[in-house]
Design an enzyme around this catalytic site. Sequence first.
Site, short mmCIF file in Angstrom:
data_model
loop_
_atom_site.label_atom_id
_atom_site.label_comp_id
_atom_site.label_asym_id
_atom_site.label_seq_id
_atom_site.Cartn_x
_atom_site.Cartn_y
_atom_site.Cartn_z
N HIS A 1 0.87 -1.18 0.00
CA HIS A 1 0.00 0.00 0.00
C HIS A 1 0.91 1.23 0.00
CE1 HIS A 1 -2.80 2.96 1.77
NE2 HIS A 1 -3.79 2.13 1.53
N CYS B 1 -4.63 2.47 -3.65
CA CYS B 1 -3.32 2.88 -3.12
C CYS B 1 -2.26 1.82 -3.42
CB CYS B 1 -3.39 3.16 -1.61
SG CYS B 1 -4.55 4.44 -1.18
N GLN C 1 -4.95 -4.92 6.94
CA GLN C 1 -6.02 -5.79 6.42
C GLN C 1 -6.19 -7.08 7.22
OE1 GLN C 1 -8.28 -5.04 4.24
NE2 GLN C 1 -7.38 -3.16 3.46
N ASP D 1 2.66 -4.70 8.03
CA ASP D 1 1.50 -3.83 7.82
C ASP D 1 0.26 -4.71 7.97
OD1 ASP D 1 -0.67 -2.46 6.84
OD2 ASP D 1 0.33 -1.70 5.04
N LYS E 1 -10.66 -0.11 10.28
CA LYS E 1 -10.89 -1.28 9.43
C LYS E 1 -11.30 -2.49 10.26
CE LYS E 1 -8.00 0.31 5.64
NZ LYS E 1 -6.77 0.15 4.87
C1 LIG Z 1 -5.83 0.85 4.52
C2 LIG Z 1 -4.44 0.39 4.46
C3 LIG Z 1 -3.39 1.19 4.90
C4 LIG Z 1 -3.59 2.60 5.36
O1 LIG Z 1 -4.46 2.66 6.45
P1 LIG Z 1 -5.01 4.08 6.95
O2 LIG Z 1 -6.07 3.68 7.92
O3 LIG Z 1 -5.55 4.77 5.74
O4 LIG Z 1 -3.89 4.79 7.59
C5 LIG Z 1 -2.12 0.67 4.86
N1 LIG Z 1 -1.89 -0.56 4.41
C6 LIG Z 1 -2.87 -1.38 3.99
C7 LIG Z 1 -2.54 -2.77 3.53
C8 LIG Z 1 -4.18 -0.92 3.99
O5 LIG Z 1 -5.16 -1.71 3.55
#
Ligand SMILES: *Cc1c(COP(=O)(O)O)cnc(C)c1O
Length: 407
Positions: free
Chosen positions: A122, A364, A203, A200, A226
């Site tokens: 992302h 993104c 998700q 990260d 999320k």
């Molecule tokens: C949504 C997302 C982000 C960014 O998250 P924010 O809540 O917009 O800061 C980073 N990495 C992944 C894999 C995402 O799905």
Amino acid sequence: MRPPEELRSDFPALSQAAHGHPLAYLDNAATTQKPRAVLDAVRSFYEKDYANVHRGLYDLSVRATEAFESSRRRVADFLEAASPEEIIFTRGTTEAINLLASSAGRSLLQHGDGVLLTEMEHHANLVPWQMLRSLGIRLHFLPVDDEQGTIDWNRVEEIAKKHRIRLLAFTHVSNSLGKVNPAAEICARARSLGLLSLVDAAQSAGHQHLSVREIGCDFLAFSGHKMCAPTGIGVLYGRQELLDLLPPYQTGGEMIAEVRLDQSSWKSPPHRFEAGTPNIGGAIGLRAAIDYLQTVGLDAVEKHTASLASYAASGLASIPGIRILGPRNHRAGIVSFVLDKVHAHDLVAFLDQEGLALRAGDHCNQPLLRKFGLAATARASFYLYNLREEVDRLIEAVEKTRRYFAG
Ligand SMILES: *Cc1c(COP(=O)(O)O)cnc(C)c1O
């Protein structure tokens, strides 16, 4: 797990109509809806226990501080971190990674060091690292070999040896492909090569059981919004001995030990990294979201969303001219697809008319989509409250759109 039909009634937003149809909310990879338990917890906090934290000596502020710090303990327990001091509250994944990149760029990483990323990151786990190039820190990438999201993790060793890699940062679950990367294996590999690791987990948090102890990462980032919590709250987890080495990211109130006009000293982590008044209500909401999700059962959530996604992928596959991205097996609750001769934005605009809320765009993930020769895909992403019948509606509506454009 309680049946999704029943869980839906916990989410007030899901009972509304969209263009005369029941709303089918299929944009959960962008953000999730909020259960009443979270909304009530936030409201109750503001009604009964609200004051600024870590400052007041009066009862209300003590209660607010206790509520805020108990949220930190709850997150530590949720992630199986060694202690609450390893939990830094941020605005979300983006801020968490910016914090780490900015601080590590001035401490853990030296001029000439490399950061290894994958091509499926992302932008939030790419651009903050690009900003370190001016410090002489180099970026390297593990290629994504195909549209299924295959990465040959054996390459880590060769790249690490050749390029003085110091940190490996990768997404646990790809937000555009639904590919699940084997985080524990990858972090074990990183550790054996002497690399630091960042996961990260935007998700995966709130979508499956997630333990930093089992994964064995040095850092992990996620966003509350999320996983049923409010916007504006997220977490950077870091191993204590590493956080101790990091300088502050932002400065100001709350994060200092002593201030003189010409210099200051810092509190220890996590407070060192939480300058200013934090999102107290958001942290309360995050704690309620964790309680809610653990009551539902995270293993069941994972199974349910994966089953909806594979049902969707196999149903959509029968539509002529469709191209489905992501793994054939072991797909997380995400299905990205494009339809021949129909722009993804037109497709989701048509789906919207049927009451189906999907995202279209680059998610993104511009470098990855560019590699596949795409500028945008439509993406359906599922959560605990989605139904098979919504997937049926999706398949039918995509087919209807195809027929419309075929003339
Ligand atoms: C949504 C997302 C982000 C960014 O998250 P924010 O809540 O917009 O800061 C980073 N990495 C992944 C894999 C995402 O799905």
